[in-house]
Design a protein around this motif. Structure first.
Motif, short mmCIF file in Angstrom:
data_model
loop_
_atom_site.label_atom_id
_atom_site.label_comp_id
_atom_site.label_asym_id
_atom_site.label_seq_id
_atom_site.Cartn_x
_atom_site.Cartn_y
_atom_site.Cartn_z
N SER A 21 0.82 -1.21 0.00
CA SER A 21 0.00 0.00 0.00
C SER A 21 0.86 1.27 0.00
CB SER A 21 -0.91 0.01 1.23
OG SER A 21 -1.75 1.15 1.20
N GLY A 22 0.57 2.16 -0.96
CA GLY A 22 1.29 3.42 -1.08
C GLY A 22 2.59 3.34 -1.85
N LYS A 23 3.02 2.14 -2.20
CA LYS A 23 4.28 1.95 -2.94
C LYS A 23 4.01 1.94 -4.45
CE LYS A 23 6.99 0.98 0.62
NZ LYS A 23 8.22 1.67 0.94
N PHE A 24 5.07 2.09 -5.21
CA PHE A 24 5.03 1.92 -6.65
C PHE A 24 5.66 0.56 -6.94
CE2 PHE A 24 4.73 6.42 -6.07
CZ PHE A 24 3.92 6.85 -7.11
N ILE A 25 4.86 -0.34 -7.49
CA ILE A 25 5.38 -1.68 -7.76
C ILE A 25 5.71 -1.82 -9.25
CG2 ILE A 25 4.24 -2.78 -5.81
CD1 ILE A 25 2.15 -3.86 -7.83
N VAL A 26 6.65 -2.71 -9.51
CA VAL A 26 7.06 -3.03 -10.88
C VAL A 26 6.58 -4.44 -11.16
CG1 VAL A 26 9.02 -3.37 -12.41
CG2 VAL A 26 9.05 -1.51 -10.75
N ILE A 27 5.81 -4.59 -12.24
CA ILE A 27 5.24 -5.88 -12.60
C ILE A 27 5.74 -6.28 -13.98
CG2 ILE A 27 3.11 -7.19 -13.00
CD1 ILE A 27 1.65 -5.06 -11.29
N ASN A 37 9.41 3.69 -3.27
CA ASN A 37 8.71 4.81 -2.65
C ASN A 37 8.26 5.87 -3.64
OD1 ASN A 37 8.86 3.85 0.03
ND2 ASN A 37 10.99 4.49 0.12
N SER A 38 8.85 5.90 -4.84
CA SER A 38 8.46 6.88 -5.84
C SER A 38 8.46 6.24 -7.22
CB SER A 38 9.41 8.08 -5.84
OG SER A 38 10.65 7.73 -6.40
N GLU A 39 7.73 6.87 -8.12
CA GLU A 39 7.67 6.38 -9.49
C GLU A 39 9.02 6.52 -10.17
OE1 GLU A 39 4.57 6.75 -13.21
OE2 GLU A 39 4.80 8.47 -11.88
N LEU A 40 9.71 7.62 -9.89
CA LEU A 40 11.04 7.84 -10.47
C LEU A 40 12.02 6.77 -10.00
CD1 LEU A 40 12.98 9.51 -12.17
CD2 LEU A 40 13.36 10.95 -10.16
N GLU A 41 12.00 6.45 -8.72
CA GLU A 41 12.88 5.41 -8.19
C GLU A 41 12.55 4.06 -8.82
OE1 GLU A 41 14.22 3.47 -3.90
OE2 GLU A 41 12.34 4.60 -4.01
N LYS A 59 1.13 2.44 -9.06
CA LYS A 59 0.99 2.89 -7.68
C LYS A 59 -0.10 2.06 -7.01
CE LYS A 59 0.44 6.86 -4.69
NZ LYS A 59 0.16 8.30 -4.59
N CYS A 60 0.17 1.59 -5.81
CA CYS A 60 -0.77 0.73 -5.09
C CYS A 60 -1.62 1.56 -4.14
CB CYS A 60 -0.02 -0.32 -4.29
SG CYS A 60 0.90 -1.44 -5.33
N THR A 61 -2.85 1.80 -4.54
CA THR A 61 -3.81 2.50 -3.71
C THR A 61 -5.17 1.83 -3.89
OG1 THR A 61 -4.31 4.08 -5.46
CG2 THR A 61 -2.65 4.74 -3.86
#
Length: 78
Positions: A21-27, A37-41, A59-61
């Motif tokens: 939750s709240g993280k940006f995941i890569v699939i 923690n960020s889309e750029l990262e 983004k996981c929301t």
């Protein structure tokens, strides 16, 4: 392109939210390759390992706000 990855996110959104939750995941495919923690990262780190265009950053929301966009225009068609 990336429909499989997006569908995986939609089908598993509730379960994914519990862990990310709240993280940006890569699939890639049906696997989560990282959480950031960020889309750029997420992009910067993922492009070191994978070719751009082969992975989805999501983004996981809760709900659909982070994958639905509404555009407004003053254009009138007659």
């Amino acid at each position: 392109m990336l429909e499989k990855e997006f569908q995986f996110y939609l089908d598993n959104q509730e379960k994914i939210l519990k862990d990310y939750s709240g993280k940006f995941i890569v699939i890639i495919g049906t696997e989560i390759k990282g959480a950031y923690n960020s889309e750029l990262e997420a992009f910067t780190e993922s492009k070191k390992q994978f070719e751009p265009g082969t992975f989805l950053i999501q983004k996981c929301t809760t709900g659909q706000d982070d994958y639905t966009e509404t555009f407004h225009s003053r254009v009138v068609f007659s």
